[in-house]
Write a protein that holds these residues in place. Sequence first.
Motif, PDB file in Angstrom:
ATOM      1  N   UNK A 148       0.851   7.580 -20.717  1.00 15.36           N
ATOM      2  CA  UNK A 148       1.307   6.278 -19.732  1.00 15.36           C
ATOM      3  C   UNK A 148       2.307   7.566 -18.748  1.00 15.36           C
ATOM      4  N   UNK A 149       3.173   7.375 -19.598  1.00 14.64           N
ATOM      5  CA  UNK A 149       4.760   8.715 -18.749  1.00 14.64           C
ATOM      6  C   UNK A 149       3.879   9.326 -17.917  1.00 14.64           C
ATOM      7  N   UNK A 150       3.305  10.095 -18.655  1.00 12.75           N
ATOM      8  CA  UNK A 150       2.395  11.237 -17.922  1.00 12.75           C
ATOM      9  C   UNK A 150       1.494  11.277 -16.259  1.00 12.75           C
ATOM     10  N   UNK A 151       1.501  10.069 -16.170  1.00 12.07           N
ATOM     11  CA  UNK A 151       0.626   9.380 -15.428  1.00 12.07           C
ATOM     12  C   UNK A 151       1.162   9.139 -14.464  1.00 12.07           C
ATOM     13  N   UNK A 152       3.279   8.860 -14.702  1.00 13.70           N
ATOM     14  CA  UNK A 152       3.836   8.672 -13.281  1.00 13.70           C
ATOM     15  C   UNK A 152       3.926  10.004 -12.021  1.00 13.70           C
ATOM     16  N   UNK A 153       3.807   9.807 -11.289  1.00 21.23           N
ATOM     17  CA  UNK A 153       3.572  11.009 -10.090  1.00 21.23           C
ATOM     18  C   UNK A 153       5.593  11.501  -9.907  1.00 21.23           C
ATOM     19  N   UNK A 154       5.695  12.620  -9.928  1.00 18.42           N
ATOM     20  CA  UNK A 154       7.038  12.888 -10.024  1.00 18.42           C
ATOM     21  C   UNK A 154       7.340  12.415  -8.367  1.00 18.42           C
ATOM     22  N   UNK A 155       8.957  12.610  -7.945  1.00 14.20           N
ATOM     23  CA  UNK A 155       9.216  11.764  -6.853  1.00 14.20           C
ATOM     24  C   UNK A 155       9.280  13.133  -5.757  1.00 14.20           C
ATOM     25  N   UNK A 156       9.329  14.375  -6.101  1.00 15.85           N
ATOM     26  CA  UNK A 156       9.016  15.950  -5.462  1.00 15.85           C
ATOM     27  C   UNK A 156       7.624  15.187  -4.475  1.00 15.85           C
ATOM     28  N   UNK A 157       7.549  15.184  -3.853  1.00 18.76           N
ATOM     29  CA  UNK A 157       6.430  14.901  -2.598  1.00 18.76           C
ATOM     30  C   UNK A 157       5.718  13.046  -2.632  1.00 18.76           C
ATOM     31  N   UNK A 158       6.299  12.745  -2.849  1.00 21.60           N
ATOM     32  CA  UNK A 158       6.243  10.979  -2.809  1.00 21.60           C
ATOM     33  C   UNK A 158       7.022  10.904  -1.775  1.00 21.60           C
ATOM     34  N   UNK A 159       6.296   9.382  -1.379  1.00 24.91           N
ATOM     35  CA  UNK A 159       5.904   9.215   0.217  1.00 24.91           C
ATOM     36  C   UNK A 159       6.723   7.372  -0.406  1.00 24.91           C
ATOM     37  N   UNK A 160       7.572   6.734   0.047  1.00 20.07           N
ATOM     38  CA  UNK A 160       7.907   5.545  -0.372  1.00 20.07           C
ATOM     39  C   UNK A 160       8.241   4.574   0.483  1.00 20.07           C
ATOM     40  N   UNK A 161       8.664   5.132   1.187  1.00 16.27           N
ATOM     41  CA  UNK A 161       8.884   4.647   2.661  1.00 16.27           C
ATOM     42  C   UNK A 161       7.849   3.404   2.951  1.00 16.27           C
ATOM     43  N   UNK A 162       7.195   3.853   2.710  1.00 23.74           N
ATOM     44  CA  UNK A 162       6.217   2.595   2.731  1.00 23.74           C
ATOM     45  C   UNK A 162       6.235   1.427   2.311  1.00 23.74           C
ATOM     46  N   UNK A 163       6.439   1.562   1.175  1.00 20.46           N
ATOM     47  CA  UNK A 163       6.220   0.404   0.325  1.00 20.46           C
ATOM     48  C   UNK A 163       8.017  -0.555   0.242  1.00 20.46           C
ATOM     49  N   UNK A 164       9.218  -0.529   0.769  1.00 24.79           N
ATOM     50  CA  UNK A 164      10.062  -0.930   1.286  1.00 24.79           C
ATOM     51  C   UNK A 164      10.315  -1.128   3.161  1.00 24.79           C
ATOM     52  N   UNK A 165       9.493  -0.486   3.695  1.00 29.42           N
ATOM     53  CA  UNK A 165       9.794  -1.215   4.805  1.00 29.42           C
ATOM     54  C   UNK A 165       9.610  -2.617   5.617  1.00 29.42           C
ATOM     55  N   UNK A 166       9.940  -2.835   6.617  1.00 32.80           N
ATOM     56  CA  UNK A 166       9.377  -4.011   7.437  1.00 32.80           C
ATOM     57  C   UNK A 166       7.435  -3.726   7.278  1.00 32.80           C
ATOM     58  N   UNK A 167       7.062  -4.681   7.281  1.00 31.68           N
ATOM     59  CA  UNK A 167       5.660  -4.965   8.339  1.00 31.68           C
ATOM     60  C   UNK A 167       5.539  -4.765   9.870  1.00 31.68           C
ATOM     61  N   UNK A 168       6.275  -5.717  10.426  1.00 32.65           N
ATOM     62  CA  UNK A 168       6.647  -6.638  11.576  1.00 32.65           C
ATOM     63  C   UNK A 168       8.115  -5.947  12.343  1.00 32.65           C
ATOM     64  N   UNK A 169       8.215  -5.379  13.608  1.00 34.77           N
ATOM     65  CA  UNK A 169       9.218  -5.373  13.824  1.00 34.77           C
ATOM     66  C   UNK A 169       9.788  -7.012  13.644  1.00 34.77           C
TER      67      UNK A 169
END
Length: 375
Positions: A148-169
């Motif tokens: 399972x660990x092999x399938x976890x993506x590497x942080x290089x090239x990983x976009x995560x801002x969309x996971x934590x950003x507000x959805x609306x202003x």
Amino acid sequence: MKYTKRKKAILLLADGTIFEGKSIGKDGTAFGEICFNTGMTGYQEIFTDPSYFGQIMLTTNAHIGNYGINNEEIESESIKIAGLVCKNFSFNYSRDNAQNSLEKYFEEHNLMAISDIDTRAVVRYIRNKGAMNAVISTDTDIEVLTEKLKSVPNMVGLELASKVSTKEPYFFGDENAPFKISALDIGIKKNILRNLAKRGCYIKVFPYNATFEEMNSFNPDGFFLSNGPGDPEPLKDAQQIAKEVIKRNIPLFGICLGHQIIALANGIPTYKMHNGHRGINHPIKNIITGKGEITSQNHGFVVSREELEKNEDFEITHIHLNDNTIAGMRMKNKNCFSVQYHPEASPGPHDSSYLFDEFIENIKLSKEMNIKAIK
């Protein structure tokens, strides 16, 4: 005692190294890049910092949970770390203004955590080997976890801002404040907004994928690019916003991920660090004043010093004294500056809070120049 009933749990690193401990809270499994924070306090602020999204937090302080939870000491509305690894976990707390235990807080947020780990050994190991993906689990089937660990993506090239950003202003501060700021939320901390608001700013916070036109429609006196998780390189929309703001010479301030965005917008590359800087005791030298600062930091990527020094439009303003990496920069002929660390702290010292004052001064000067130009 509840302590004696806790299940065996393991920490498995991507290279196959195993550390044994005991579970806290829920049973289960959590994946992420493991990193360590050297702060002696401020665990609640760390756990709710959006910049840590997708990471398993290893705390170097031996005791976690001993002062409980205070509902005001949050940097976002939920826990953002993927999991916790610690040495001694305190199920009881002894602070008068705490509302709850850390154990209950983890249960409410469904967080997987383990304790009774030799954290000094783990820190020394990943300090030497470098940050890597890991899994913590009450499932001790190593073969299954390894696959399972092999399938976890590497942080290089990983976009995560969309996971934590507000959805609306949304808005923050007093609408009658003298200054208006358009802030791009790519993982913004609440204390950044508090620092801007107490300096007379009314802030409109925009989602990670906002356009310059949308942000500029607020008619702001300045723009702010926030901190956040992941690799800055995939954030092309944010880089385009930085380009447009700089082209118009509107005051611009970037912190952490925002600092990296400004560099990339000007063709200056970033790279993944061996371990990164995470803690509230990092030494910085202000090149402009010659003074030292103790700072709060949380980043795994950094701006290339070699390429920055080649760029004639920029000058280095701050250096990290542990490894001489770039900690701050500003443009020579544009109203733009940024730092790699966290002047808002929370947790951490307040040595660098003057940077918010500098941003306000830049805005004031810009407004004065605009008034003179109209006359």
